[in-house]
Enzyme design. Structure first.
Site, PDB file in Angstrom:
ATOM      1  N   ARG A 126      53.199  23.660 -19.843  1.00  0.00           N
ATOM      2  CA  ARG A 126      52.500  23.102 -21.078  1.00  0.00           C
ATOM      3  C   ARG A 126      52.711  24.766 -22.417  1.00  0.00           C
ATOM      4  O   ARG A 126      52.893  24.356 -23.746  1.00  0.00           O
ATOM      5  CB  ARG A 126      51.201  22.723 -21.644  1.00  0.00           C
ATOM      6  N   CYS A 160      63.385  32.762 -14.296  1.00  0.00           N
ATOM      7  CA  CYS A 160      64.060  33.618 -14.807  1.00  0.00           C
ATOM      8  C   CYS A 160      64.316  32.818 -16.673  1.00  0.00           C
ATOM      9  O   CYS A 160      65.424  32.337 -16.369  1.00  0.00           O
ATOM     10  CB  CYS A 160      65.008  33.680 -14.018  1.00  0.00           C
ATOM     11  N   ARG A 213      43.984  12.800 -20.711  1.00  0.00           N
ATOM     12  CA  ARG A 213      43.269  14.955 -20.701  1.00  0.00           C
ATOM     13  C   ARG A 213      42.159  14.409 -21.028  1.00  0.00           C
ATOM     14  O   ARG A 213      41.236  15.575 -20.457  1.00  0.00           O
ATOM     15  CB  ARG A 213      43.611  15.331 -22.133  1.00  0.00           C
ATOM     16  N   PRO A 266      42.203   6.641 -21.885  1.00  0.00           N
ATOM     17  CA  PRO A 266      42.517   7.851 -22.244  1.00  0.00           C
ATOM     18  C   PRO A 266      42.723   8.672 -21.176  1.00  0.00           C
ATOM     19  O   PRO A 266      42.423   8.207 -19.305  1.00  0.00           O
ATOM     20  CB  PRO A 266      40.706   8.167 -21.730  1.00  0.00           C
ATOM     21  N   TYR A 317      55.049  23.348 -25.715  1.00  0.00           N
ATOM     22  CA  TYR A 317      54.741  23.331 -26.818  1.00  0.00           C
ATOM     23  C   TYR A 317      53.294  24.461 -27.340  1.00  0.00           C
ATOM     24  O   TYR A 317      52.568  24.022 -27.997  1.00  0.00           O
ATOM     25  CB  TYR A 317      53.536  22.344 -26.350  1.00  0.00           C
ATOM     26  N   TYR A 326      48.250  17.345 -17.142  1.00  0.00           N
ATOM     27  CA  TYR A 326      49.591  17.198 -17.929  1.00  0.00           C
ATOM     28  C   TYR A 326      49.639  19.150 -17.388  1.00  0.00           C
ATOM     29  O   TYR A 326      50.786  20.077 -17.845  1.00  0.00           O
ATOM     30  CB  TYR A 326      49.548  17.279 -19.428  1.00  0.00           C
TER      31      TYR A 326
HETATM   32  N1  LLP Z   1      48.377   5.777 -23.990  1.00  0.00           N
HETATM   33  C1  LLP Z   1      49.877   6.110 -23.597  1.00  0.00           C
HETATM   34  C2  LLP Z   1      51.191   4.676 -24.097  1.00  0.00           C
HETATM   35  C3  LLP Z   1      50.513   7.856 -23.966  1.00  0.00           C
HETATM   36  O1  LLP Z   1      51.707   7.859 -23.944  1.00  0.00           O
HETATM   37  C4  LLP Z   1      49.596   8.273 -23.684  1.00  0.00           C
HETATM   38  C5  LLP Z   1      49.719  10.068 -23.530  1.00  0.00           C
HETATM   39  C6  LLP Z   1      48.062   8.344 -23.525  1.00  0.00           C
HETATM   40  C7  LLP Z   1      47.775   7.361 -23.282  1.00  0.00           C
HETATM   41  C8  LLP Z   1      47.422   9.394 -23.142  1.00  0.00           C
HETATM   42  O2  LLP Z   1      47.081   9.900 -23.729  1.00  0.00           O
HETATM   43  P1  LLP Z   1      46.239  11.094 -23.832  1.00  0.00           P
HETATM   44  O3  LLP Z   1      43.709  10.267 -23.708  1.00  0.00           O
HETATM   45  O4  LLP Z   1      45.891  11.860 -22.321  1.00  0.00           O
HETATM   46  O5  LLP Z   1      45.915  11.957 -24.715  1.00  0.00           O
HETATM   47  N2  LLP Z   1      52.397  16.148 -22.349  1.00  0.00           N
HETATM   48  C9  LLP Z   1      51.527  16.095 -23.714  1.00  0.00           C
HETATM   49  C10 LLP Z   1      50.936  15.170 -23.797  1.00  0.00           C
HETATM   50  C11 LLP Z   1      51.919  13.695 -23.367  1.00  0.00           C
HETATM   51  C12 LLP Z   1      51.050  12.743 -23.275  1.00  0.00           C
HETATM   52  C13 LLP Z   1      52.004  11.274 -23.827  1.00  0.00           C
HETATM   53  N3  LLP Z   1      51.120   9.997 -24.026  1.00  0.00           N
HETATM   54  C14 LLP Z   1      50.264  17.364 -22.990  1.00  0.00           C
HETATM   55  O6  LLP Z   1      50.525  17.857 -21.625  1.00  0.00           O
HETATM   56  O7  LLP Z   1      50.035  18.351 -24.196  1.00  0.00           O
END
Ligand code: LLP
Length: 431
Positions: free
Chosen positions: A314, A343, A278, A276, A318, A372
């Site tokens: 972000r 800018c 986020r 985990p 996105y 992030y």
């Molecule tokens: N494991 C792997 C292999 C991943 O690629 C990621 C995230 C995670 C775990 C963690 O995922 P989470 O639980 O945080 O969803 N910058 C983007 C998010 C990119 C996520 C990349 N991989 C944003 O700000 O939404």
């Protein structure tokens, strides 16, 4: 309980009024709540506590701040890393190498060797050749690299196109159709201790169905691999659970997630790993900013704040929504476009938004920036990286300085500056 709440009309992080932090370190600044981090970290592990064996590897990419990693390490988290830099940060934070999982689609030779030398607990292989190269490096050192094969289950996580990873056409994982034969071949390599499978279908997933479908596919693959004579002891279920960014967002509860995992994995008889990111740090941070100007616009005024896309990418990347709130709201509201000073037309945090009324000089926050946020900061426009502050109860500590990454020019300190003619306003002559 919210760790960012109003007391006497002033927004506080735990017991610290945000103006106190702005006075001490300036703005913009990323502010984290240790209490919120502890609560989210413990909520995740305790929801999944009843699984027979589970390991938790925090996805460092979501928030690599050393103070955050140390806090999570103390609560039993390992690390899911994707680079040599993240490996260093995880180890520096006191995370045991055995609790480090190395994900990532492009690990360099240097990174593979350094991770082997550090003795990390698991390599998540992204292609067959990576397995072969890693096996060779391990053999040379007289060891066997603990590894799992990341499979792409061809399931759309139903999230933003730029953060969905489980579709067959994405760069992540190996095609599930070819996975059994590839597993047979990799399992024969001396230098590899192949123990199972991994998957991760995307981030900010707001619905359990695609996760469940993906987990079921992996479950079928576990059975097939066992039928082929392999001993499967580990499955890494990745990360991806979403958080509510908008007041009306409804996310799956951890209880429902845990029940789904328990149901789907009941007969797997493996050690599960969770990655985990986020969900652990996202709601535990805000970006504190000051309004520089309220500039009249054609339709709505532009609230121009001192935070920008380099502090929080972000929205620009996105179209992500981060709730904007005044630190000292006076009850009035306004409709405005919220902009950063960079800018770029895309340096916008919100368009036509109904927000708390703010004036020049006032403080405000963007909520839910703990994942992030600072992690993706840049120094574009030669803006310094914003500092980071950790609040714990009624105290706070600077856990990252405001820094401008140093000048990369090769000019030595006292070298004369220019050689060309001084600019005098004349147009250059055509040759
Ligand atoms: N494991 C792997 C292999 C991943 O690629 C990621 C995230 C995670 C775990 C963690 O995922 P989470 O639980 O945080 O969803 N910058 C983007 C998010 C990119 C996520 C990349 N991989 C944003 O700000 O939404």
């Amino acid at each position: 309980m919210s760790f960012f709440d109003y007391r006497d009309g002033v927004l506080c992080a735990e017991s610290v009024p945000l103006p106190t932090i702005a006075d001490a370190v300036g703005t913009p600044v990323h502010v984290y709540s240790a209490g919120a981090l502890r609560q989210a970290a413990d909520a995740f592990t305790s929801a999944l506590r009843d699984l027979p064996s589970a390991r938790f590897a925090f996805a460092v990419k979501a928030n690599p701040n050393g103070a955050v990693l140390r806090l999570l390490a103390q609560r039993g988290y390992g690390a899911d890393i994707v680079s040599g830099g993240e490996l260093r940060r995880a180890l520096d934070a006191g995370i045991a190498p055995a609790n480090v999982v190395f994900s990532g689609v492009g690990k360099t030779d240097r990174e593979l060797i350094d991770a082997l030398e550090a003795g990390i607990g698991q390599f998540n292989l992204e292609l067959e050749e990576e397995g072969r190269v890693l096996a060779q490096f391990a053999r040379r050192r007289g060891s066997r690299a603990p590894a799992v094969l990341r499979v792409n289950p061809d399931i759309d996580g139903g999230t933003h196109a730029k953060i969905t990873t489980g579709r067959r056409t994405s760069k992540f994982g190996v095609d599930i159709a070819g996975a059994p034969d590839m597993y047979d071949r990799l399992a024969q390599l001396d230098g590899l201790d192949l123990q199972g499978l991994a998957l991760h279908i995307g981030s900010q997933i707001s619905n359990l169905e695609p996760l469940e479908a993906a987990y079921r596919r992996i479950g079928e693959l576990v059975l097939e691999l066992r039928a082929r004579g392999h001993t499967i002891t580990r499955v890494d279920l990745g990360g991806g659970l979403g958080i509510p960014y908008r007041p009306e967002d409804v996310m799956p509860s951890l209880t429902d997630y845990a029940a789904m995992v328990a149901r789907v994995t009941r007969d797997w008889n493996v050690c599960l790993t969770f990655e985990p990111g986020r969900i652990i740090t996202g709601l535990a941070g805000v970006l504190l900013t000051r309004v520089i100007w309220v500039k009249p616009g054609v339709t709505h005024p532009f609230v121009i704040v001192d935070a920008a896309m380099n502090d929080l990418a972000r929205p620009a990347l996105y179209d992500a929504y981060h709730r904007f709130a005044a630190v000292r709201p006076d009850g009035r509201t306004m409709v405005a476009n919220i902009a950063g000073p960079v800018c770029e037309t895309g340096d916008m945090f919100g368009i036509d938004r109904a927000i708390d009324h703010v004036d020049r000089g006032e403080l405000a926050v963007f909520h839910a920036t703990g994942a992030y946020g600072a992690a993706m900061a840049s120094s574009y426009n030669s803006r310094p990286l914003s500092p980071q502050v950790m609040v714990d109860g009624d105290t706070f500590e600077l856990v990252a300085d405001r820094t401008l990454p140093h000048d990369t020019s090769t000019r030595r300190q006292n070298e004369p500056r220019t050689t060309g003619p001084a600019f005098n306003g004349a147009m250059p002559q055509a040759a």
